[in-house]
Design a protein around this motif. Structure first.
Motif, PDB file in Angstrom:
ATOM      1  N   MET A   1       0.627  -1.412  -0.140  1.00  0.00           N
ATOM      2  CA  MET A   1       0.242   0.086  -0.210  1.00  0.00           C
ATOM      3  C   MET A   1       0.620   1.164  -0.038  1.00  0.00           C
ATOM      4  N   ALA A   2       0.574   2.005  -1.021  1.00  0.00           N
ATOM      5  CA  ALA A   2       1.036   3.377  -0.691  1.00  0.00           C
ATOM      6  C   ALA A   2       1.024   3.997   0.342  1.00  0.00           C
ATOM      7  N   LYS A   3       2.339   5.001   1.349  1.00  0.00           N
ATOM      8  CA  LYS A   3       2.570   5.535   1.858  1.00  0.00           C
ATOM      9  C   LYS A   3       2.584   7.110   1.702  1.00  0.00           C
ATOM     10  N   LEU A   4       2.414   7.675   2.882  1.00  0.00           N
ATOM     11  CA  LEU A   4       1.940   9.174   2.712  1.00  0.00           C
ATOM     12  C   LEU A   4       3.460   9.544   3.493  1.00  0.00           C
ATOM     13  N   LEU A   5       3.577  10.704   2.601  1.00  0.00           N
ATOM     14  CA  LEU A   5       5.219  11.134   2.996  1.00  0.00           C
ATOM     15  C   LEU A   5       4.699  12.708   2.736  1.00  0.00           C
ATOM     16  N   TYR A   6       4.963  13.709   3.603  1.00  0.00           N
ATOM     17  CA  TYR A   6       4.944  14.912   3.557  1.00  0.00           C
ATOM     18  C   TYR A   6       6.752  15.365   3.213  1.00  0.00           C
ATOM     19  N   SER A   7       6.952  15.782   1.968  1.00  0.00           N
ATOM     20  CA  SER A   7       7.935  16.800   1.159  1.00  0.00           C
ATOM     21  C   SER A   7       7.492  18.111   1.353  1.00  0.00           C
ATOM     22  N   ALA A   8       8.418  18.828   1.597  1.00  0.00           N
ATOM     23  CA  ALA A   8       8.804  20.188   1.913  1.00  0.00           C
ATOM     24  C   ALA A   8      10.182  20.928   1.585  1.00  0.00           C
ATOM     25  N   THR A   9      10.757  22.337   1.160  1.00  0.00           N
ATOM     26  CA  THR A   9      11.092  22.569   0.998  1.00  0.00           C
ATOM     27  C   THR A   9      10.837  23.892   2.142  1.00  0.00           C
ATOM     28  N   MET A  10      11.354  24.446   2.853  1.00  0.00           N
ATOM     29  CA  MET A  10      11.657  25.132   4.106  1.00  0.00           C
ATOM     30  C   MET A  10      12.400  25.653   4.309  1.00  0.00           C
ATOM     31  N   SER A  11      12.766  27.191   4.956  1.00  0.00           N
ATOM     32  CA  SER A  11      13.742  27.952   5.253  1.00  0.00           C
ATOM     33  C   SER A  11      14.694  27.257   7.174  1.00  0.00           C
ATOM     34  N   LEU A  12      15.305  27.803   6.887  1.00  0.00           N
ATOM     35  CA  LEU A  12      16.146  27.403   8.108  1.00  0.00           C
ATOM     36  C   LEU A  12      15.392  27.952   9.273  1.00  0.00           C
ATOM     37  N   ASP A  13      15.366  28.952   9.764  1.00  0.00           N
ATOM     38  CA  ASP A  13      13.548  29.440  10.316  1.00  0.00           C
ATOM     39  C   ASP A  13      12.045  28.579  10.476  1.00  0.00           C
ATOM     40  N   GLY A  14      12.734  27.773   8.921  1.00  0.00           N
ATOM     41  CA  GLY A  14      11.397  26.856   9.460  1.00  0.00           C
ATOM     42  C   GLY A  14       9.743  26.535   8.990  1.00  0.00           C
ATOM     43  N   PHE A  15      10.188  28.113   7.610  1.00  0.00           N
ATOM     44  CA  PHE A  15       8.663  28.622   6.572  1.00  0.00           C
ATOM     45  C   PHE A  15       8.520  28.118   5.424  1.00  0.00           C
ATOM     46  N   ILE A  16       7.524  27.166   5.231  1.00  0.00           N
ATOM     47  CA  ILE A  16       7.959  26.713   3.724  1.00  0.00           C
ATOM     48  C   ILE A  16       7.370  28.037   2.672  1.00  0.00           C
ATOM     49  N   ALA A  17       6.513  29.098   3.236  1.00  0.00           N
ATOM     50  CA  ALA A  17       6.248  29.851   2.605  1.00  0.00           C
ATOM     51  C   ALA A  17       5.997  30.870   3.040  1.00  0.00           C
TER      52      ALA A  17
END
Length: 176
Positions: A1-17
């Motif tokens: 079964m497919a696994k759920l993966l959260y992927s993101a690029t974040m700033s060093l201080d923890g923000f993705i946007a």
């Protein structure tokens, strides 16, 4: 079964946007290829995105790299929203609840990953106890404000276990 993966690029201080969901800050950080990111798109069989992420800014908007994973992803996409558009959007399935979105995306993904895009959907998956893995790319910038990688005021601690055969910021979610 497919696994759920959260992927993101974040700033060093923890923000993705940046504030307001602005993704343009990413453009300069996506110029150089990342070996871990390059192999990822082939391992994704479906995407679940929140409505804010789906309707938000694309750092590659107006270029040949527009779209998920720099335009490299071409597969099933499910958008979690209570307000689907009046007109259908080709290639996009709008779903009103998390469980249905996950079930449909897993079926579409087969044995590949269902990639979660958007901090709100990732938080919902954690709270539901269904997120399997987290992959974070860290960009060398401090944004100071914006959308956090995870934001759950009053939430509970979530234990992560580093996956040995993956990049340094790829973790398995460990539930009690």
């Amino acid at each position: 079964m497919a696994k759920l993966l959260y992927s993101a690029t974040m700033s060093l201080d923890g923000f993705i946007a940046a504030p307001g969901g602005d993704m343009s800050w990413l453009t300069e950080h996506l110029a150089d290829p990342d070996p871990a990111a390059e192999g990822l798109v082939d391992r994704i069989g479906a995407i679940i995105a929140g409505n804010g992420t789906f309707g938000g800014g694309d750092p590659n908007e107006g270029t040949d790299k527009e779209g998920a994973f720099g335009g490299q992803y071409d597969g099933p996409m499910f958008v979690l929203t209570h307000r689907p558009p009046a007109e259908p959007v080709p290639g996009i399935t709008f779903v009103g609840d998390l469980r249905t979105a996950v079930a449909e995306a897993r079926a579409a993904a087969g044995d590949r990953y269902v990639n979660i895009l958007g901090a709100n959907v990732a938080r919902q998956c954690i709270e539901a106890g269904i997120l399997d893995e987290v992959l974070v790319f860290v960009a060398p910038v401090l944004l100071g404000d914006g959308v956090r990688l995870f934001d759950s005021p009053g939430g509970t601690r979530v234990r992560l276990e580093q996956l040995e055969d993956e990049p340094a910021h790829w973790y398995r979610v460990v539930y009690p």
